[in-house]
Write an enzyme that holds these catalytic residues in place. Structure first.
Site, PDB file in Angstrom:
ATOM      1  CB  SER A 152      -0.883  -0.001   1.259  1.00  0.00           C
ATOM      2  OG  SER A 152      -1.472   1.266   1.473  1.00  0.00           O
ATOM      3  CE1 TYR A 165      -3.622  -2.071   5.592  1.00  0.00           C
ATOM      4  CE2 TYR A 165      -2.950   0.174   5.065  1.00  0.00           C
ATOM      5  CZ  TYR A 165      -3.418  -1.063   4.657  1.00  0.00           C
ATOM      6  OH  TYR A 165      -3.661  -1.302   3.334  1.00  0.00           O
TER       7      TYR A 165
END
Length: 258
Positions: A152, A165
């Site tokens: 990501s 995350y």
């Protein structure tokens, strides 16, 4: 992104997609099958997987659904054995399962921390452990062999409340760079895709109101990426000549500034 590839550039390939019950994984599985690959879809939600397989078969493709929790090492290994028995060695692995849970560090949501570590890191490693022998064997036979991990832009962006995350995604991005040192010389292509804002169900997992508002505003204000955009990118990465490794692709909506 409209379909850029045509024909059957992935004919004869055996592709495994984790996190394939929805979103980017489901779209990638369907696109890889359209381009000729036999596709094995992995996720926990068997009913959703069956829907993906039904779509693939309705379009003339070949697919198999295996309900697997990738955090269960033995279950992932069993899936790899089933793939080998039925279709031969997998030569394309889209290692895509993941979860995004956002919270301030002082909230001490340790269960959410652990869930992200278990799925985004341990689950990813379990897939690598189970399918790497498939990839190396395929490469030894002179076939293309692809390991594509989903990271990501959070791997490099500094976003408030995304610490756990983002940490898991930074692990994935840097792990992939390191794996290339070992596997590139063996002709196994290793890559990450690092998407920005994609209109999938992933933001639905976010319960923090500030983060939810940020994502909702992005979806509302800009033309976000769609799962099909990611799917076409994955297909392209796997379709280039064997000696070409697109190693690290960051893909953003044009209008996304953060």
């Amino acid at each position: 992104m409209s379909a850029l590839l045509s024909g059957s550039p992935l004919a004869g390939r055996v592709a495994v997609v984790s996190g394939a019950s929805s979103g980017m994984g489901a779209a990638a599985a369907e696109r890889l099958a359209e381009l000729g690959a036999t596709v094995i879809v992995l996720a926990r939600r068997k009913d959703k997987l069956d829907g993906v397989v039904k779509n693939i078969e309705a379009s003339g493709g070949t697919a198999l659904a295996l309900a697997v929790d990738v955090t269960d090492r033995a279950a992932v290994q069993s899936a790899a054995d089933q793939v080998a028995d039925r279709f031969g060695k997998a030569d394309l692995v889209f290692n895509n399962a993941g979860v995004q849970l956002v919270s301030g560090i002082e909230e001490l949501k340790v269960d959410e921390w652990q869930r992200q570590i278990d799925l985004n890191i341990t689950g990813l490693m379990n897939v690598i452990a189970a399918f790497l022998p498939h990839l190396t064997a395929s490469a030894e036979q002179g076939k293309p062999a692809d390991l594509i991990n989903t990271s990501s832009i959070a791997a490099t962006r500094i976003l408030e409340k995304f610490s756990i995350y983002s940490g898991t995604k930074a692990y994935i991005s840097h792990l992939t760079r390191l794996l290339r040192v070992e596997l590139g010389p063996k002709m196994v292509r290793v890559a990450t895709i690092e998407p920005g804002m994609v209109d999938t169900e992933l933001p639905d997992h976010v319960t923090d109101p500030d983060a939810s508002r940020l994502m909702a505003d992005l979806i509302h204000d800009i033309d976000c990426l769609q799962s099909a955009d990611i799917a076409e990118t994955i297909a392209f990465m796997a379709s280039v000549p064997r000696h070409v490794n697109l190693t690290e692709i960051t893909i953003l909506p044009t209008a996304q500034a953060i």
